[in-house]
Motif scaffolding. Sequence first.
Motif, PDB file in Angstrom:
ATOM      1  N   ALA A  97       0.830  -1.203   0.000  1.00 14.51           N
ATOM      2  CA  ALA A  97       0.000   0.000   0.000  1.00 14.51           C
ATOM      3  C   ALA A  97       0.860   1.247   0.000  1.00 14.51           C
ATOM      4  CB  ALA A  97      -0.926  -0.005   1.219  1.00 14.51           C
ATOM      5  N   GLY A  98       1.964   1.195   0.753  1.00 16.77           N
ATOM      6  CA  GLY A  98       2.886   2.325   0.769  1.00 16.77           C
ATOM      7  C   GLY A  98       3.452   2.595  -0.606  1.00 16.77           C
ATOM      8  N   PHE A  99       3.813   1.539  -1.328  1.00 19.58           N
ATOM      9  CA  PHE A  99       4.337   1.726  -2.683  1.00 19.58           C
ATOM     10  C   PHE A  99       3.266   2.313  -3.594  1.00 19.58           C
ATOM     11  CE2 PHE A  99       4.643   0.236  -7.049  1.00 19.58           C
ATOM     12  CZ  PHE A  99       5.849   0.827  -7.421  1.00 19.58           C
ATOM     13  N   ALA A 100       2.044   1.782  -3.529  1.00 15.16           N
ATOM     14  CA  ALA A 100       0.972   2.255  -4.407  1.00 15.16           C
ATOM     15  C   ALA A 100       0.712   3.744  -4.209  1.00 15.16           C
ATOM     16  CB  ALA A 100      -0.307   1.455  -4.156  1.00 15.16           C
ATOM     17  N   ILE A 101       0.818   4.210  -2.969  1.00 17.82           N
ATOM     18  CA  ILE A 101       0.564   5.623  -2.677  1.00 17.82           C
ATOM     19  C   ILE A 101       1.778   6.488  -2.997  1.00 17.82           C
ATOM     20  CG2 ILE A 101       0.113   7.276  -0.817  1.00 17.82           C
ATOM     21  CD1 ILE A 101      -1.534   5.048   0.557  1.00 17.82           C
ATOM     22  N   HIS A 102       2.923   6.124  -2.444  1.00 15.42           N
ATOM     23  CA  HIS A 102       4.090   7.000  -2.520  1.00 15.42           C
ATOM     24  C   HIS A 102       4.676   7.071  -3.928  1.00 15.42           C
ATOM     25  CE1 HIS A 102       4.868   7.823   1.868  1.00 15.42           C
ATOM     26  NE2 HIS A 102       3.915   6.899   1.927  1.00 15.42           N
ATOM     27  N   SER A 103       4.657   5.963  -4.660  1.00 15.80           N
ATOM     28  CA  SER A 103       5.206   5.998  -6.015  1.00 15.80           C
ATOM     29  C   SER A 103       4.442   6.984  -6.885  1.00 15.80           C
ATOM     30  CB  SER A 103       5.169   4.602  -6.645  1.00 15.80           C
ATOM     31  OG  SER A 103       3.835   4.125  -6.801  1.00 15.80           O
ATOM     32  N   GLN A 104       3.127   7.043  -6.702  1.00 16.37           N
ATOM     33  CA  GLN A 104       2.319   7.953  -7.511  1.00 16.37           C
ATOM     34  C   GLN A 104       2.492   9.403  -7.087  1.00 16.37           C
ATOM     35  OE1 GLN A 104       0.839   6.637 -10.284  1.00 16.37           O
ATOM     36  NE2 GLN A 104       2.040   4.931  -9.463  1.00 16.37           N
ATOM     37  N   ILE A 105       2.652   9.631  -5.783  1.00 12.43           N
ATOM     38  CA  ILE A 105       2.884  11.001  -5.316  1.00 12.43           C
ATOM     39  C   ILE A 105       4.230  11.506  -5.819  1.00 12.43           C
ATOM     40  CG2 ILE A 105       3.361  12.393  -3.257  1.00 12.43           C
ATOM     41  CD1 ILE A 105       1.196  10.792  -1.826  1.00 12.43           C
ATOM     42  N   HIS A 106       5.274  10.679  -5.721  1.00 20.25           N
ATOM     43  CA  HIS A 106       6.600  11.102  -6.179  1.00 20.25           C
ATOM     44  C   HIS A 106       6.611  11.360  -7.686  1.00 20.25           C
ATOM     45  CE1 HIS A 106       9.017  10.958  -2.539  1.00 20.25           C
ATOM     46  NE2 HIS A 106       8.459   9.811  -2.203  1.00 20.25           N
ATOM     47  N   GLN A 107       5.847  10.588  -8.432  1.00 18.89           N
ATOM     48  CA  GLN A 107       5.797  10.812  -9.881  1.00 18.89           C
ATOM     49  C   GLN A 107       4.992  12.058 -10.228  1.00 18.89           C
ATOM     50  OE1 GLN A 107       5.490   7.206 -12.569  1.00 18.89           O
ATOM     51  NE2 GLN A 107       5.083   6.178 -10.619  1.00 18.89           N
ATOM     52  N   ALA A 108       3.911  12.291  -9.499  1.00 17.72           N
ATOM     53  CA  ALA A 108       3.042  13.431  -9.803  1.00 17.72           C
ATOM     54  C   ALA A 108       3.619  14.753  -9.321  1.00 17.72           C
ATOM     55  CB  ALA A 108       1.665  13.219  -9.171  1.00 17.72           C
ATOM     56  N   ARG A 109       4.476  14.715  -8.289  1.00 13.54           N
ATOM     57  CA  ARG A 109       4.997  15.932  -7.676  1.00 13.54           C
ATOM     58  C   ARG A 109       6.527  15.914  -7.666  1.00 13.54           C
ATOM     59  NH1 ARG A 109       1.688  18.356  -3.675  1.00 13.54           N
ATOM     60  NH2 ARG A 109       3.525  19.626  -3.214  1.00 13.54           N
ATOM     61  N   PRO A 110       7.172  16.369  -8.742  1.00 12.80           N
ATOM     62  CA  PRO A 110       8.637  16.392  -8.757  1.00 12.80           C
ATOM     63  C   PRO A 110       9.239  17.229  -7.634  1.00 12.80           C
ATOM     64  CG  PRO A 110       7.749  16.750 -10.963  1.00 12.80           C
ATOM     65  CD  PRO A 110       6.594  16.820 -10.019  1.00 12.80           C
ATOM     66  N   ASP A 111       8.470  18.172  -7.089  1.00  5.77           N
ATOM     67  CA  ASP A 111       8.971  19.014  -5.997  1.00  5.77           C
ATOM     68  C   ASP A 111       9.000  18.275  -4.668  1.00  5.77           C
ATOM     69  OD1 ASP A 111       6.031  19.107  -6.147  1.00  5.77           O
ATOM     70  OD2 ASP A 111       6.165  20.451  -4.429  1.00  5.77           O
ATOM     71  N   VAL A 112       8.273  17.181  -4.550  1.00  7.47           N
ATOM     72  CA  VAL A 112       8.178  16.446  -3.284  1.00  7.47           C
ATOM     73  C   VAL A 112       9.406  15.562  -3.103  1.00  7.47           C
ATOM     74  CG1 VAL A 112       6.961  14.569  -2.111  1.00  7.47           C
ATOM     75  CG2 VAL A 112       5.673  16.500  -3.063  1.00  7.47           C
ATOM     76  N   ILE A 113      10.146  15.825  -2.045  1.00 10.82           N
ATOM     77  CA  ILE A 113      11.304  14.997  -1.701  1.00 10.82           C
ATOM     78  C   ILE A 113      10.905  13.895  -0.733  1.00 10.82           C
ATOM     79  CG2 ILE A 113      13.618  15.008  -0.647  1.00 10.82           C
ATOM     80  CD1 ILE A 113      13.406  16.378  -3.389  1.00 10.82           C
TER      81      ILE A 113
END
Length: 257
Positions: A97-113
């Motif tokens: 579940a962590g991968f499903a959420i975080h992978s999409q956030i990191h891809q959608a938001r290049p500014d998010v570290i």
Amino acid sequence: MDERLIKPGLPQPPTFDRLRDERLYRKQRLAAAFRLFAHFGFDEGVAGHITVRDPEFPDQFWVNPFGMYFGHIRVSDLVLVNHQGDILEGDRPINAAGFAIHSQIHQARPDVIAAVHAHSLYGKTWSTLGRLLDPLTQDACAFYGDHALFDDYTGVVLDVSEGERLARTLGNAKAIVLRNHGLLTVGHSVDEASWWFITMDRSCQSQLMAEAAGKPISIAPEIAQLTYAQVGSHYMGWFSFQSLYDMIVRQQPDLLE
């Protein structure tokens, strides 16, 4: 951020000449964040995950191993995974579940570290109301106009398409309330994202208590917006975490191993 609030001599986020030094710094901050989350009682069985983007490979991020108690995590325990779900470093599985959420956030938001999610008590309690936080306190103003509501619960997020929908709802905000689930925060550093989660959970607790006691008075919109500019910047998120990092490293130096 109102530059008048940055006094001469205040610490600033570090810069690095070597990527390996920046990588180690980010991993140390990540391990410390897990220890702090255990300290604050944000651990809930196997639930929860914090990720930080690798400084050299932006399509890869470091995350906690699945099922490992937050209070035991060290730098050497962290797992490196890419956006396809391949484990590149580490010998333990990760939370699907962590991968499903975080992978999409990191891809959608290049500014998010860094991105943070945990099943904290007050955050998940507040999420059942299906509401955004009100500007009841100075601390809550850090989220004024800068958090979203994912107003749909469909079970454990195991499909990346659900993570993608969550990321779209987050938009450019620093935080999101996941209805019937909990809180998620993001930032330009582990420090910032972790601090937003800590203070957001406390803001949820504060509003729950205030509404249980009576009818709380909200801060006026123009003052809430001013206060947001004073306490809700990337810098203030980073700076607010520094004393907590110093505390947990002094108390639990093994996290750096």
